[in-house]
Design a protein around this motif. Structure first.
Motif, short mmCIF file in Angstrom:
data_model
loop_
_atom_site.label_atom_id
_atom_site.label_comp_id
_atom_site.label_asym_id
_atom_site.label_seq_id
_atom_site.Cartn_x
_atom_site.Cartn_y
_atom_site.Cartn_z
N LYS A 174 0.82 -1.22 0.00
CA LYS A 174 0.00 0.00 0.00
C LYS A 174 0.85 1.26 0.00
O LYS A 174 0.38 2.33 -0.40
CB LYS A 174 -0.93 0.00 1.21
CG LYS A 174 -2.04 -1.04 1.13
CD LYS A 174 -2.89 -1.04 2.40
CE LYS A 174 -3.93 -2.14 2.37
NZ LYS A 174 -4.74 -2.19 3.62
N GLN A 207 -6.26 -2.38 -9.10
CA GLN A 207 -6.57 -0.96 -9.22
C GLN A 207 -7.86 -0.86 -10.03
O GLN A 207 -7.92 -1.29 -11.18
CB GLN A 207 -5.44 -0.20 -9.90
CG GLN A 207 -4.18 -0.10 -9.04
CD GLN A 207 -3.04 0.62 -9.74
OE1 GLN A 207 -2.59 0.18 -10.80
NE2 GLN A 207 -2.59 1.71 -9.17
N GLY A 258 -10.64 6.20 -8.18
CA GLY A 258 -10.75 4.74 -8.16
C GLY A 258 -10.51 4.13 -6.79
O GLY A 258 -10.53 4.81 -5.76
N GLN A 259 -10.27 2.84 -6.80
CA GLN A 259 -10.06 2.07 -5.58
C GLN A 259 -8.82 1.19 -5.75
O GLN A 259 -8.48 0.78 -6.85
CB GLN A 259 -11.26 1.18 -5.27
CG GLN A 259 -12.57 1.91 -5.04
CD GLN A 259 -13.75 0.95 -4.90
OE1 GLN A 259 -13.59 -0.25 -5.00
NE2 GLN A 259 -14.92 1.50 -4.66
N SER A 262 -3.34 4.53 -4.83
CA SER A 262 -4.73 4.36 -5.27
C SER A 262 -4.99 5.30 -6.44
O SER A 262 -4.62 6.48 -6.39
CB SER A 262 -5.69 4.66 -4.12
OG SER A 262 -7.03 4.50 -4.53
N THR A 313 -7.25 -2.36 -4.04
CA THR A 313 -7.43 -3.49 -3.13
C THR A 313 -6.14 -4.30 -3.12
O THR A 313 -5.54 -4.54 -4.17
CB THR A 313 -8.61 -4.40 -3.53
OG1 THR A 313 -8.34 -4.99 -4.81
CG2 THR A 313 -9.90 -3.60 -3.62
N MET A 347 -16.99 -0.68 -11.23
CA MET A 347 -15.56 -0.56 -10.99
C MET A 347 -14.86 -1.71 -11.73
O MET A 347 -15.14 -2.88 -11.50
CB MET A 347 -15.25 -0.62 -9.50
CG MET A 347 -15.95 0.45 -8.68
SD MET A 347 -15.50 2.14 -9.20
CE MET A 347 -13.80 2.22 -8.64
#
Length: 235
Positions: free
Chosen positions: A45, A111, A54-55, A50, A57, A137
């Motif tokens: 991370k 992503q 967006g996101q 990020s 994970t 997404m």
């Protein structure tokens, strides 16, 4: 208290002691494995950002429960060995120098960005409406070419090839302007904007250059597709 009672109490005490000790020993390796996984995730991370709008994970793979790692007396060290792409799967090296062990941890990185997708199967030749589209997404590494964030960008465009439900709509799947379509030709210079009608001489998607013919002058010019049925010409 009788001798038998003392023996019974001692038996119970040592039995409980053995139980708690065995529980501690068996749980310690699992706790160490959990810490290794967590450390690998947190490290990723810090090196993978990020995406805007967006996101991100990040999920470490489960480690073999048979792997026995002693508790580290200092913070675990992390690194990404070799030349790795920071997309998809990343292998993180987690190590403890004081205990002399190291573990390679596979970490799955996704992503995700909002993209317009087909809400139902779309057949070639269909004209897109709001009910045909939705936003989901989508993982960025599966996206190719021109993609869209908002359904309004492509409502009214025509499907050039069949699109499965749930697939992201890409620029080469549709034509915002199709050959022989009537289009609006917008031209601007020095603050003066002119809008006239014309005919598209080829297919094109958002941002692509095509040739159009002015309906009045019959002049053929090159223009950039800036919307559904809209071409902008710069003089």
């Amino acid at each position: 208290m009788t001798q038998r009672t003392h023996l019974t109490l001692l038996t119970i005490f040592f039995g409980l002691l053995a139980f708690f000790f065995s529980t501690f020993v068996s749980s310690a390796p699992q706790n160490s494995l959990d810490m290794v996984q967590h450390t690998a995730e947190e490290y990723v991370k810090t090196i993978v950002k990020s995406p805007p709008k967006g996101q991100l994970t990040v999920k470490a793979a489960h480690l073999d429960s048979r792997l026995k790692l002693s508790t580290c007396s200092e913070p675990l060290k992390t690194s990404v060995p070799g030349k790795q792409s920071l997309t998809g799967n990343i292998t993180v090296l987690v190590s403890c120098s004081t205990e002399g062990w190291q573990v390679y941890v596979p970490v799955r990185v996704k992503q995700l960005l909002p993209r317009v997708v087909a809400a139902k199967p779309l057949a070639r030749g269909a004209v897109l409406s709001a009910s045909d589209l939705m936003v989901q997404m989508i993982e960025t590494r599966f996206q190719r070419g021109v993609v869209f964030e908002h359904p309004q960008q492509i409502i009214g465009s025509k499907v050039k090839r069949n699109v499965n439900m749930g697939d992201a709509i890409q620029g080469n799947d549709i034509c915002l302007v199709c050959r022989n379509d009537a289009v609006l030709i917008k031209a601007g210079r020095s603050g003066l904007n002119i809008v006239t009608k014309g005919t598209a001489l080829s297919d094109g998607s958002l941002g692509e250059q095509i040739r159009v013919q002015n309906a009045k002058s019959k002049r053929v010019v090159d223009g950039i597709i800036t919307g559904v049925g809209e071409v902008t010409v710069n003089f």
